[in-house]
Design a protein around this motif. Structure first.
Motif, PDB file in Angstrom:
ATOM      1  N   VAL A 609       0.867  -1.187   0.000  1.00  0.00           N
ATOM      2  CA  VAL A 609       0.000   0.000   0.000  1.00  0.00           C
ATOM      3  C   VAL A 609       0.903   1.237   0.000  1.00  0.00           C
ATOM      4  CG1 VAL A 609      -1.572   1.330   1.450  1.00  0.00           C
ATOM      5  CG2 VAL A 609      -1.930  -1.122   1.156  1.00  0.00           C
ATOM      6  N   PRO A 610       0.593   2.266  -0.793  1.00  0.00           N
ATOM      7  CA  PRO A 610       1.440   3.460  -0.854  1.00  0.00           C
ATOM      8  C   PRO A 610       1.708   4.047   0.534  1.00  0.00           C
ATOM      9  CG  PRO A 610      -0.249   3.552  -2.538  1.00  0.00           C
ATOM     10  CD  PRO A 610      -0.571   2.375  -1.683  1.00  0.00           C
ATOM     11  N   LYS A 611       2.921   4.494   0.737  1.00  0.00           N
ATOM     12  CA  LYS A 611       3.268   5.117   2.019  1.00  0.00           C
ATOM     13  C   LYS A 611       2.479   6.404   2.210  1.00  0.00           C
ATOM     14  CE  LYS A 611       7.964   3.249   2.147  1.00  0.00           C
ATOM     15  NZ  LYS A 611       9.410   3.564   2.142  1.00  0.00           N
ATOM     16  N   GLY A 612       2.142   6.670   3.459  1.00  0.00           N
ATOM     17  CA  GLY A 612       1.416   7.896   3.782  1.00  0.00           C
ATOM     18  C   GLY A 612      -0.081   7.790   3.562  1.00  0.00           C
ATOM     19  N   MET A 613      -0.558   6.609   3.154  1.00  0.00           N
ATOM     20  CA  MET A 613      -1.983   6.458   2.870  1.00  0.00           C
ATOM     21  C   MET A 613      -2.822   6.619   4.139  1.00  0.00           C
ATOM     22  SD  MET A 613      -3.643   3.464   0.537  1.00  0.00           S
ATOM     23  CE  MET A 613      -5.407   3.233   0.412  1.00  0.00           C
ATOM     24  N   ASP A 614      -2.246   6.297   5.259  1.00  0.00           N
ATOM     25  CA  ASP A 614      -2.982   6.421   6.518  1.00  0.00           C
ATOM     26  C   ASP A 614      -3.244   7.875   6.893  1.00  0.00           C
ATOM     27  OD1 ASP A 614      -0.245   6.760   6.828  1.00  0.00           O
ATOM     28  OD2 ASP A 614      -0.298   6.234   8.949  1.00  0.00           O
ATOM     29  N   MET A 615      -2.591   8.812   6.178  1.00  0.00           N
ATOM     30  CA  MET A 615      -2.782  10.238   6.451  1.00  0.00           C
ATOM     31  C   MET A 615      -3.926  10.830   5.612  1.00  0.00           C
ATOM     32  SD  MET A 615      -0.341  10.952   8.616  1.00  0.00           S
ATOM     33  CE  MET A 615      -0.047  12.728   8.504  1.00  0.00           C
ATOM     34  N   LEU A 616      -4.434  10.062   4.695  1.00  0.00           N
ATOM     35  CA  LEU A 616      -5.444  10.581   3.764  1.00  0.00           C
ATOM     36  C   LEU A 616      -6.846  10.389   4.338  1.00  0.00           C
ATOM     37  CD1 LEU A 616      -3.899   9.133   0.463  1.00  0.00           C
ATOM     38  CD2 LEU A 616      -3.350  11.256   1.664  1.00  0.00           C
ATOM     39  N   ILE A 617      -7.134  11.150   5.358  1.00  0.00           N
ATOM     40  CA  ILE A 617      -8.364  10.935   6.132  1.00  0.00           C
ATOM     41  C   ILE A 617      -9.628  11.383   5.395  1.00  0.00           C
ATOM     42  CG2 ILE A 617      -7.181  11.024   8.355  1.00  0.00           C
ATOM     43  CD1 ILE A 617      -8.099  13.938   8.598  1.00  0.00           C
ATOM     44  N   LYS A 618      -9.495  12.069   4.261  1.00  0.00           N
ATOM     45  CA  LYS A 618     -10.670  12.488   3.503  1.00  0.00           C
ATOM     46  C   LYS A 618     -11.093  11.470   2.437  1.00  0.00           C
ATOM     47  CE  LYS A 618     -10.195  17.490   4.059  1.00  0.00           C
ATOM     48  NZ  LYS A 618     -10.143  18.805   3.368  1.00  0.00           N
ATOM     49  N   LEU A 619     -10.368  10.377   2.357  1.00  0.00           N
ATOM     50  CA  LEU A 619     -10.676   9.367   1.342  1.00  0.00           C
ATOM     51  C   LEU A 619     -12.106   8.845   1.496  1.00  0.00           C
ATOM     52  CD1 LEU A 619      -7.440   7.184   0.967  1.00  0.00           C
ATOM     53  CD2 LEU A 619      -8.636   8.426  -0.849  1.00  0.00           C
ATOM     54  N   ARG A 620     -12.830   8.830   0.385  1.00  0.00           N
ATOM     55  CA  ARG A 620     -14.191   8.293   0.359  1.00  0.00           C
ATOM     56  C   ARG A 620     -14.256   7.006  -0.471  1.00  0.00           C
ATOM     57  NH1 ARG A 620     -17.532  12.896   1.055  1.00  0.00           N
ATOM     58  NH2 ARG A 620     -16.426  14.340   2.418  1.00  0.00           N
ATOM     59  N   TYR A 621     -13.320   6.868  -1.413  1.00  0.00           N
ATOM     60  CA  TYR A 621     -13.404   5.791  -2.403  1.00  0.00           C
ATOM     61  C   TYR A 621     -12.013   5.181  -2.581  1.00  0.00           C
ATOM     62  CZ  TYR A 621     -14.586   3.644  -6.991  1.00  0.00           C
ATOM     63  OH  TYR A 621     -14.811   2.788  -8.034  1.00  0.00           O
ATOM     64  N   ILE A 622     -11.888   3.866  -2.333  1.00  0.00           N
ATOM     65  CA  ILE A 622     -10.627   3.147  -2.560  1.00  0.00           C
ATOM     66  C   ILE A 622     -10.913   1.879  -3.346  1.00  0.00           C
ATOM     67  CG2 ILE A 622      -8.722   1.892  -1.508  1.00  0.00           C
ATOM     68  CD1 ILE A 622      -8.850   3.707   0.871  1.00  0.00           C
ATOM     69  N   ASP A 623     -10.175   1.684  -4.430  1.00  0.00           N
ATOM     70  CA  ASP A 623     -10.239   0.429  -5.182  1.00  0.00           C
ATOM     71  C   ASP A 623      -8.845  -0.184  -5.170  1.00  0.00           C
ATOM     72  OD1 ASP A 623     -10.475  -1.657  -6.990  1.00  0.00           O
ATOM     73  OD2 ASP A 623     -11.872  -0.585  -8.284  1.00  0.00           O
ATOM     74  N   LEU A 624      -8.709  -1.288  -4.432  1.00  0.00           N
ATOM     75  CA  LEU A 624      -7.435  -1.986  -4.313  1.00  0.00           C
ATOM     76  C   LEU A 624      -7.573  -3.434  -4.788  1.00  0.00           C
ATOM     77  CD1 LEU A 624      -5.983  -0.636  -0.936  1.00  0.00           C
ATOM     78  CD2 LEU A 624      -4.893  -0.503  -3.171  1.00  0.00           C
ATOM     79  N   VAL A 625      -8.210  -3.607  -5.935  1.00  0.00           N
ATOM     80  CA  VAL A 625      -8.283  -4.942  -6.536  1.00  0.00           C
ATOM     81  C   VAL A 625      -6.932  -5.203  -7.205  1.00  0.00           C
ATOM     82  CG1 VAL A 625      -9.464  -6.420  -8.189  1.00  0.00           C
ATOM     83  CG2 VAL A 625     -10.767  -4.730  -6.885  1.00  0.00           C
ATOM     84  N   VAL A 626      -5.975  -5.640  -6.376  1.00  0.00           N
ATOM     85  CA  VAL A 626      -4.586  -5.823  -6.807  1.00  0.00           C
ATOM     86  C   VAL A 626      -4.125  -7.210  -6.361  1.00  0.00           C
ATOM     87  CG1 VAL A 626      -2.233  -4.914  -6.687  1.00  0.00           C
ATOM     88  CG2 VAL A 626      -4.191  -3.345  -6.530  1.00  0.00           C
ATOM     89  N   ARG A 627      -3.847  -8.071  -7.291  1.00  0.00           N
ATOM     90  CA  ARG A 627      -3.476  -9.446  -6.959  1.00  0.00           C
ATOM     91  C   ARG A 627      -2.092  -9.542  -6.342  1.00  0.00           C
ATOM     92  NH1 ARG A 627      -5.898 -13.511 -11.628  1.00  0.00           N
ATOM     93  NH2 ARG A 627      -8.061 -12.812 -11.424  1.00  0.00           N
ATOM     94  N   THR A 628      -1.234  -8.582  -6.644  1.00  0.00           N
ATOM     95  CA  THR A 628       0.151  -8.636  -6.158  1.00  0.00           C
ATOM     96  C   THR A 628       0.309  -8.032  -4.761  1.00  0.00           C
ATOM     97  OG1 THR A 628       0.541  -6.557  -7.344  1.00  0.00           O
ATOM     98  CG2 THR A 628       1.134  -8.589  -8.471  1.00  0.00           C
ATOM     99  N   LEU A 629      -0.744  -7.430  -4.239  1.00  0.00           N
ATOM    100  CA  LEU A 629      -0.667  -6.782  -2.937  1.00  0.00           C
ATOM    101  C   LEU A 629      -0.431  -7.823  -1.840  1.00  0.00           C
ATOM    102  CD1 LEU A 629      -0.927  -3.838  -1.977  1.00  0.00           C
ATOM    103  CD2 LEU A 629      -3.322  -4.310  -1.439  1.00  0.00           C
ATOM    104  N   LYS A 630       0.594  -7.574  -1.007  1.00  0.00           N
ATOM    105  CA  LYS A 630       1.001  -8.589  -0.026  1.00  0.00           C
ATOM    106  C   LYS A 630       0.273  -8.474   1.303  1.00  0.00           C
ATOM    107  CE  LYS A 630       5.605  -9.388  -1.955  1.00  0.00           C
ATOM    108  NZ  LYS A 630       7.067  -9.342  -1.716  1.00  0.00           N
TER     109      LYS A 630
END
Length: 698
Positions: A609-630
């Motif tokens: 997951v991209p670094k700093g993503m936990d700081m993006l508190i305004k996020l409403r929409y996330i699509d992480l359909v990623v097969r390589t994600l560990k």
């Protein structure tokens, strides 16, 4: 013998009371005037009913006349014919006795008055749904196009005619006619294949080759070949194997070399036909076609079409009809203009509004001389009468797609949401619902064409003349630069990037690299950059430093392997779309993108997951359909409390979740993913039910 009838009439009159007899005699002229008045009223009523009925039969499709209406019209026509016979007899002095003439005229007047009183109630409608409701428009209901359609059909059936050119100005109905021809050809099965391909203003050989092969369901044979000559040879063989066929090339702007594309020359020996629609008679002649011109509608045909769109029973409003007819006249017989202007004025009953519309149309059209410019000015009238500024912005946004593009409705609404055209509401579903309301408004005004693609997905399209109108607006304010689907191999030159541009669409091109020396010093107002569907492999570091106000960045389905660190400096970015970037493995730290609301990384090759993503508190929409994600780092999701839409790859067990990670997401409306086991899933369901109970008790 010629005196027998008058004598009989006199004998009949003698049986009439003397006072009535004298009245017939003395007031014959009055009876005749009343006779003519009622006859004219009945004639006008018949014409109004016929006009409204024709309009109702056009919209919606599949209507048939009510039986009572058909019978009344048939009987009234006979009555009017009989009245004409009576008038001729009286005016020619066929009767010696004035009283006999008066009696005959009075009786016929009473009969006509009875028919007038029994006229169908137009406000209740004159047509009903017929057995053909929902089927494509029957030929007889094509206003003004019947003669042209018959001529095209006759040419298709003649062995000696192999190429047909259908030409006329934009908006005159060429494509509509050919769609009905296309349907009839499929239904009658006189040809083995009927192929429809839209060419559009910007002609590219490889694009046309792809479209034809796609229509033949054989595009895979061209995908591996890049040489134009070899592609032409392959396509030629495909078409020969397709047998006796009709190839319809819609919206041709310039001469087309059939040999260069790979289209075998149609002839009576192979039985194949080529039909093209174009605005240019010269194109038809150059390509050796049998030339058929589509002319504007006659005044009556234009009026029928206008009434079918604005409201058929408007014909009964004698206060509005004179102004309405003048408005129709300003549409110059062009079906596209007629339909759009009618959509704008639909439901308006105030005479002042109609008079103002007429004056405005006259003023707009009077400012320009060229016919095409007059069409654009007429269409701008409809745009300017969209009362909601939001709706105007949503309409103009549709220009960012390539010409003749089938725009998926759901995707378009998502774009309107991320652009901020739809006000932020309590839920994402409410915003989608508002989007559908806006779409309906634009469809009702006929600025967007409702459509369903071959996969059954609801779409909208812009007519090319409507798109030209919209682009004429976005060339000024708000300023767009749209060069979508033009097969560009590099970015537009520096001089085209004016400092006041707000949105740039370069989607569906062949741009592979973004150099450092393209942009001006600052694109100060640029808020939207659409680069999706380009084979971009590399983006220079300095590229994004010139876009301080960028809010929406779409790089989906490009070939980038990494994003430059300068993307982290886009402090106003609200949407970052990287869907389908199958080579993307690295993203810089995103912690500075504090305004980010939508992040789509589906189909990428990232492992973390991209670094700093936990700081993006305004996020409403996330699509992480990623097969390589560990993994999904523990503690990440609970920080993103405003999430409404969350998707993971259900086949990637490494991204399975625990209920405690999801429990804080009280605003979540849509979730797709998997839990570590059934117990975690049950915990999540229980948590959601408790939250719902608490919300209902507040």
């Amino acid at each position: 013998m010629e005196y027998v009838e008058p004598v009989v009439r006199i004998a009949n009159c003698l049986g009439t009371p003397v006072c009535k007899y004298l009245q017939y005699h003395r007031k014959l002229n009055g009876y005749v005037r009343n006779f003519k008045r009622i006859r004219d009223e009945l004639n006008c009523k018949m014409k109004d009913i016929e006009l409204q009925l024709k309009a109702e039969l056009l919209r919606p499709l599949g209507k048939i006349p009510k039986q009572g209406v058909e019978n009344w019209l048939k009987d009234v026509k006979e009555m009017i014919r009989e009245a004409q016979v009576v008038e001729n007899k009286v005016s020619n002095g066929r009767y010696i006795c004035r009283a006999c003439s008066g009696k005959l005229v009075d009786e016929k007047t009473r009969e006509m008055k009875e028919f007038l009183d029994k006229a169908p109630n137009a406000s209740e409608g004159l047509a009903i749904d017929g057995p053909s409701a929902g089927l494509p428009l029957p030929t007889s209901e094509l206003v003004g196009d019947e003669a042209v359609r018959n001529e095209i059909w006759a040419c298709l059936m003649q062995e000696e005619v192999s190429k047909i050119g259908v030409w006329g100005m934009g908006g005159v109905g060429k494509t509509t006619i050919m769609k009905h021809i296309h349907y009839d050809l499929l239904k009658q099965q006189r040809f083995e294949r009927v192929i429809w391909v839209t060419i559009s203003k910007e002609f590219y050989v490889m694009k046309v080759q792809d479209n034809i092969s796609r229509a033949l369901e054989s595009k895979e044979y061209l995908d591996k070949e890049e040489d134009k000559l070899r592609r032409a040879a392959i396509l030629s063989e495909m078409l020969k194997k397709a047998g006796k066929h009709v190839l319809i090339l819609d919206d041709v702007w310039d001469k087309v070399s059939l040999e260069e594309v790979g289209i075998p020359e149609p002839s009576d020996s192979n039985g194949c036909k080529l039909v093209l629609t174009t605005r240019s008679e010269h194109v038809c002649k150059y390509m050796g076609c049998k030339v058929i011109k589509v002319k504007p509608l006659s005044e009556e045909e234009a009026l029928i079409l206008f009434l079918s769109e604005v409201r058929p029973n408007m014909v009964q409003n004698q206060t509005l009809m004179p102004t309405l007819k003048l408005v129709v006249k300003e549409c110059a017989g062009l079906p596209l203009t007629i339909v759009i202007i009618a959509g704008t004025l639909r439901g308006e009953d105030d005479p002042l509004i109609w008079k103002n519309a007429l004056g405005e149309l006259k003023e707009r059209i009077g400012k320009v001389e060229e016919v095409e410019a007059k069409v654009i000015e007429s269409l701008k009238f409809s745009f300017d009468h969209l009362k909601d500024k939001q709706v105007k912005h949503c309409f103009l946004y549709c220009t960012v797609y390539p010409e003749d593009f089938e725009i998926w409705k759901d995707n378009l609404i998502e774009c309107w949401i991320k652009e901020g055209f739809i006000d932020d509401m309590g839920t994402r579903q409410e915003m989608k619902d508002k989007g559908h309301v806006i779409l309906k408004k634009l469809e009702d005004n006929c600025l967007l064409e409702n459509n369903t693609n071959k996969y059954g997905i609801p779409c909208v399209k812009m007519h090319d003349a409507v798109r030209d109108m919209a682009l004429s607006i976005t060339s000024m304010n708000p300023r767009y630069m749209v060069q979508a689907g033009l097969q560009l191999k590099e970015l537009p030159k520096r001089g085209q990037w004016s400092p006041d541009i707000e949105k740039v669409s370069l989607m569906f091109n062949s741009i592979s690299e973004i150099p450092t020396d393209v942009l001006p010093t600052k694109c100060q107002l640029l808020t939207t950059l659409l680069l999706l569907r380009n084979p971009i492999k590399k983006i220079s570091y300095s590229f994004f430093t010139n876009m301080p106000c960028l809010c929406v960045l779409n790089l989906s389905f490009t070939k980038i392997e990494s994003l430059p660190n300068s993307i982290s400096e886009l402090n106003n970015l609200t949407t970052l779309l990287l869907s389908g970037c199958s080579e993307l493995r690295y993203l810089p730290c995103l912690s500075m993108l504090q305004e980010l609301k939508k992040l789509d990384l589906s189909g990428t090759k990232i492992e973390e997951v991209p670094k700093g993503m936990d700081m993006l508190i305004k996020l409403r929409y996330i699509d992480l359909v990623v097969r390589t994600l560990k993994e999904i780092p523990a503690g990440l999701l609970p920080k993103l409390v405003h999430l409404q839409h969350l998707i993971f790859d259900v086949d990637n067990e490494k991204t399975s979740l625990k209920a405690e990670e999801m429990e804080p997401l009280k605003k979540l409306e849509y979730f797709k993913g998997c839990f570590q086991d059934i117990n975690e899933f049950n915990k999540f369901i229980s948590s959601m039910q408790q939250s719902k109970t608490l919300m209902n008790n507040r």
